[in-house]
Every structure is written in C-alpha cells, then in structure tokens.
Design a protein around this motif. Structure first.
Motif, PDB file in Angstrom:
ATOM      1  N   GLN A  21       0.826  -1.200   0.000  1.00 27.12           N
ATOM      2  CA  GLN A  21       0.000   0.000   0.000  1.00 27.12           C
ATOM      3  C   GLN A  21       0.867   1.260   0.000  1.00 27.12           C
ATOM      4  O   GLN A  21       0.560   2.245  -0.684  1.00 27.12           O
ATOM      5  CB  GLN A  21      -0.926  -0.006   1.215  1.00 27.12           C
ATOM      6  N   ILE A  22       1.968   1.204   0.756  1.00 25.58           N
ATOM      7  CA  ILE A  22       2.877   2.348   0.812  1.00 25.58           C
ATOM      8  C   ILE A  22       3.558   2.568  -0.535  1.00 25.58           C
ATOM      9  O   ILE A  22       3.643   3.706  -1.028  1.00 25.58           O
ATOM     10  CB  ILE A  22       3.934   2.141   1.916  1.00 25.58           C
ATOM     11  N   THR A  23       4.058   1.495  -1.152  1.00 25.42           N
ATOM     12  CA  THR A  23       4.759   1.642  -2.430  1.00 25.42           C
ATOM     13  C   THR A  23       3.822   2.116  -3.528  1.00 25.42           C
ATOM     14  O   THR A  23       4.214   2.905  -4.396  1.00 25.42           O
ATOM     15  CB  THR A  23       5.425   0.313  -2.838  1.00 25.42           C
ATOM     16  N   ARG A  24       2.573   1.666  -3.503  1.00 27.74           N
ATOM     17  CA  ARG A  24       1.609   2.143  -4.498  1.00 27.74           C
ATOM     18  C   ARG A  24       1.319   3.630  -4.315  1.00 27.74           C
ATOM     19  O   ARG A  24       1.208   4.376  -5.293  1.00 27.74           O
ATOM     20  CB  ARG A  24       0.316   1.332  -4.408  1.00 27.74           C
ATOM     21  N   ARG A 242      12.178   6.993  -9.123  1.00 29.33           N
ATOM     22  CA  ARG A 242      11.407   6.555  -7.950  1.00 29.33           C
ATOM     23  C   ARG A 242      10.091   5.918  -8.369  1.00 29.33           C
ATOM     24  O   ARG A 242       9.649   4.926  -7.776  1.00 29.33           O
ATOM     25  CB  ARG A 242      11.164   7.732  -7.012  1.00 29.33           C
ATOM     26  N   MET A 243       9.440   6.484  -9.376  1.00 30.67           N
ATOM     27  CA  MET A 243       8.187   5.901  -9.852  1.00 30.67           C
ATOM     28  C   MET A 243       8.414   4.486 -10.367  1.00 30.67           C
ATOM     29  O   MET A 243       7.649   3.565 -10.056  1.00 30.67           O
ATOM     30  CB  MET A 243       7.590   6.763 -10.967  1.00 30.67           C
ATOM     31  N   THR A 244       9.479   4.307 -11.127  1.00 26.71           N
ATOM     32  CA  THR A 244       9.802   2.971 -11.648  1.00 26.71           C
ATOM     33  C   THR A 244      10.137   2.003 -10.527  1.00 26.71           C
ATOM     34  O   THR A 244       9.695   0.847 -10.521  1.00 26.71           O
ATOM     35  CB  THR A 244      10.982   3.062 -12.632  1.00 26.71           C
ATOM     36  N   GLN A 248       8.011  -1.366  -9.478  1.00 28.38           N
ATOM     37  CA  GLN A 248       8.624  -2.683  -9.401  1.00 28.38           C
ATOM     38  C   GLN A 248       8.455  -3.290  -8.011  1.00 28.38           C
ATOM     39  O   GLN A 248       8.192  -4.489  -7.863  1.00 28.38           O
ATOM     40  CB  GLN A 248      10.114  -2.586  -9.749  1.00 28.38           C
ATOM     41  N   ALA A 249       8.580  -2.444  -6.989  1.00 24.96           N
ATOM     42  CA  ALA A 249       8.404  -2.928  -5.616  1.00 24.96           C
ATOM     43  C   ALA A 249       6.976  -3.413  -5.388  1.00 24.96           C
ATOM     44  O   ALA A 249       6.755  -4.433  -4.720  1.00 24.96           O
ATOM     45  CB  ALA A 249       8.754  -1.822  -4.626  1.00 24.96           C
ATOM     46  N   SER A 250       6.007  -2.697  -5.949  1.00 18.26           N
ATOM     47  CA  SER A 250       4.605  -3.100  -5.803  1.00 18.26           C
ATOM     48  C   SER A 250       4.356  -4.433  -6.495  1.00 18.26           C
ATOM     49  O   SER A 250       3.651  -5.302  -5.965  1.00 18.26           O
ATOM     50  CB  SER A 250       3.680  -2.022  -6.382  1.00 18.26           C
ATOM     51  N   GLU A 251       4.938  -4.600  -7.678  1.00 16.09           N
ATOM     52  CA  GLU A 251       4.782  -5.875  -8.386  1.00 16.09           C
ATOM     53  C   GLU A 251       5.416  -7.021  -7.607  1.00 16.09           C
ATOM     54  O   GLU A 251       4.839  -8.120  -7.505  1.00 16.09           O
ATOM     55  CB  GLU A 251       5.404  -5.772  -9.781  1.00 16.09           C
ATOM     56  N   ASN A 252       6.598  -6.775  -7.061  1.00 20.43           N
ATOM     57  CA  ASN A 252       7.259  -7.816  -6.255  1.00 20.43           C
ATOM     58  C   ASN A 252       6.437  -8.167  -5.019  1.00 20.43           C
ATOM     59  O   ASN A 252       6.346  -9.339  -4.624  1.00 20.43           O
ATOM     60  CB  ASN A 252       8.652  -7.352  -5.843  1.00 20.43           C
ATOM     61  N   ALA A 253       5.846  -7.134  -4.397  1.00 20.33           N
ATOM     62  CA  ALA A 253       5.026  -7.382  -3.218  1.00 20.33           C
ATOM     63  C   ALA A 253       3.814  -8.229  -3.569  1.00 20.33           C
ATOM     64  O   ALA A 253       3.446  -9.142  -2.810  1.00 20.33           O
ATOM     65  CB  ALA A 253       4.585  -6.054  -2.605  1.00 20.33           C
ATOM     66  N   GLU A 254       3.187  -7.944  -4.716  1.00 23.87           N
ATOM     67  CA  GLU A 254       2.027  -8.734  -5.136  1.00 23.87           C
ATOM     68  C   GLU A 254       2.410 -10.197  -5.366  1.00 23.87           C
ATOM     69  O   GLU A 254       1.653 -11.116  -5.010  1.00 23.87           O
ATOM     70  CB  GLU A 254       1.425  -8.136  -6.407  1.00 23.87           C
ATOM     71  N   GLU A 255       3.583 -10.413  -5.951  1.00 23.67           N
ATOM     72  CA  GLU A 255       4.040 -11.784  -6.162  1.00 23.67           C
ATOM     73  C   GLU A 255       4.271 -12.498  -4.829  1.00 23.67           C
ATOM     74  O   GLU A 255       3.894 -13.670  -4.657  1.00 23.67           O
ATOM     75  CB  GLU A 255       5.322 -11.776  -6.988  1.00 23.67           C
TER      76      GLU A 255
END
Length: 287
Positions: A21-24, A242-244, A248-255
């Motif tokens: 939630q924070i990274t998004r 930072r946006m990129t 990427q962090a959000s995608e990793n978190a979802e995985e």
C-alpha cells in the motif's frame, strides 16, 4: 505445519500488504511530481539550447585567448558539482551518480565536492571525499537563483586557484524508464572542444571592450545555465526513477503476497485435514 507457522505466514502476508500500500501510494506521488518536473525541464530547454549555441558560436571563432576559463586554473584539484537526491527509494539513481564520481581519474583528496542532495553527499563521504560546500536544500525547489548561487561559489574557488577544473555530475532524464548519469566538464571550456556552428563561416570573434571582459560575463552565465538545466533534469530523473522503483516494488510485493497466500492456504488445509484425521482416529478408538 504447526499453528505457530501458520500465524507467522499470516503475519508476513499482512506486513507485505501494508508495504504494498505504501509503495503504491509513493508511485502515485512520484507520477504526479514527474509530470510537473518534466514539464518544467521542457520549458527551460529553449533557453538552455540558446545559451549553449551562443557559447558554441563565440568559442568556435576564438583563437589565441589565454583566459583561465579557456585554459584551466593553476591547481590540479577538480571542483565537482554532484546532484543527487535528498530521499532514497529511487532504485540505483543515487548510486549511479556516485559511481560517476568515484570513477574519475582523480584521487579523493584532489576532488572538491559541491553537493546538491544529501544521499550523494553521505555516500561520497563514506568513500573518503571531502565536501567543500553543500546545497542539499536546493533540490526541494530547484531554481535559477539557486543554480546561480552554486555556480558563483564554485567559480570563486576556481578564481582563487583552489581548483583548476570544474565538472558537473547529474542524471539526465530521457524518458520515464530511462535516466542516464552524466559527468561533463564545465571549465576549462576549450574552443577546440566546441564544434563550429552553421553561422560561423570561419570568421574570428571581435570582442568589445576586450576578450577578458566579455568572457568574464558570458562564461559565468553559461555555467549558471548548465547547472540550472542539470537541476531541472535531475529533478525529473529522480521522480522517474522513484516511480519505476516503486512500481517494481509493488509488483514484487504482489508476487510475494500470492506465494504466501498459497502457502497459508496449503498450511491451513493441512491443519484441518490433520484435525479431521485425529477426530476420526479417536472415534474409531472409542468404538
């Protein structure tokens, strides 16, 4: 799997969901800032291009001048303006800038750092570089006046003989996904390094009242413009990086959440199956 292990998986999943939630949220903030800083960088580009073209024209017609701005200072030290960020979580943005400095063909003791951005400042200090002056607060609101202040401070060191050359290290914004760390030499500005413009026609430049007075006025303006352009470019590049990184962090978190959910479901199913087996076994023992 024990109940304690199941609770640990659940706790980890909740933690990663909170981080996600924070990274998004950070990605959304960076996206908004990127659009603003990118627009600002584009607005000043015509001025930057015109100033660069003017210096090209002047130096391509200059011969035989021995001004320190063209030949270099007396010292072997290099004054290096390093533009990084005040905040992290931007992928390799700050490291790439620092790598440009530590990759220079100069020992740390021969480098005078003028830092813009606390991240680069602290990383370079760890590598043994001394900071001559810090302007980290400038990155919160880059402006031409701030660039002029930085340029004036560095030019003063050059004029006093503390440094014989001035270089600028920053990150250029190409697009949302691509940012390039660069190191360019501002001083000395050698005429042979500047290609002929289309309007030179091989004519020499006539200075009024003389070359020294003209260069003393024009070259500092050129330096200020280069620093200002770099500040605006770096601001856009930082937000793009930072946006990129947050995307990427959000995608990793979802995985990771997906894998933990599967592990949790398997563990819970295994625990239920084990309880049913124990109940059945107990019933059979009593019958």
């Amino acid at each position: 799997m024990t109940l304690a292990s199941i609770r640990e998986i659940k706790r980890r999943r909740v933690t990663i969901e909170n981080i996600s939630q924070i990274t998004r949220a950070m990605k959304l903030v960076s996206t908004v800032k990127l659009q603003k800083t990118k627009d600002n960088a584009r607005k000043i580009q015509p001025y930057f291009d015109k100033m660069y073209a003017t210096i090209r024209s002047i130096l391509s017609r200059t011969q035989g001048e021995t001004h320190p701005f063209l030949t270099g200072g007396r010292s072997d030290n290099r004054a290096v303006i390093v533009i990084s960020s005040n905040r992290g979580l931007a992928g390799g943005y700050n490291y790439n800038v620092v790598h440009q400095v530590i990759g220079m063909p100069a020992l740390p003791e021969n480098v005078l750092l003028y830092t813009v951005g606390s991240k680069g400042r602290e990383m370079l200090r760890a590598y043994g570089y001394a900071v001559e002056a810090d302007f980290s607060d400038v990155m919160d609101a880059p402006s031409y006046e701030a660039a002029k202040m930085i340029g004036h401070t560095v030019l003063q060191s050059f004029s006093e003989g503390k440094a014989g050359a001035v270089e600028l290290v920053y990150t250029a914004f190409k697009n949302t996904l691509v940012q390039e760390a660069r190191r360019i030499q501002l001083l000395p500005v050698a005429a042979q390094e500047v290609p002929d413009g289309p309007d030179t026609d091989g004519l020499l430049m006539n200075y009024e009242p003389d070359a020294e007075h003209v260069l003393e006025r024009v070259i500092p303006q050129y330096i200020y413009s280069m620093i200002y352009g770099a500040l605006m470019d770096a601001a856009a590049a930082e937000n793009g990086a930072r946006m990129t990184a947050m995307d990427q962090a959000s995608e990793n978190a979802e995985e990771m959440i997906g894998r933990l959910t599967q592990s949790y479901n398997r563990a819970r199913q295994g625990a239920i199956t084990q309880e049913i087996t124990e109940i059945v076994s107990g019933s059979e023992a009593l019958s």
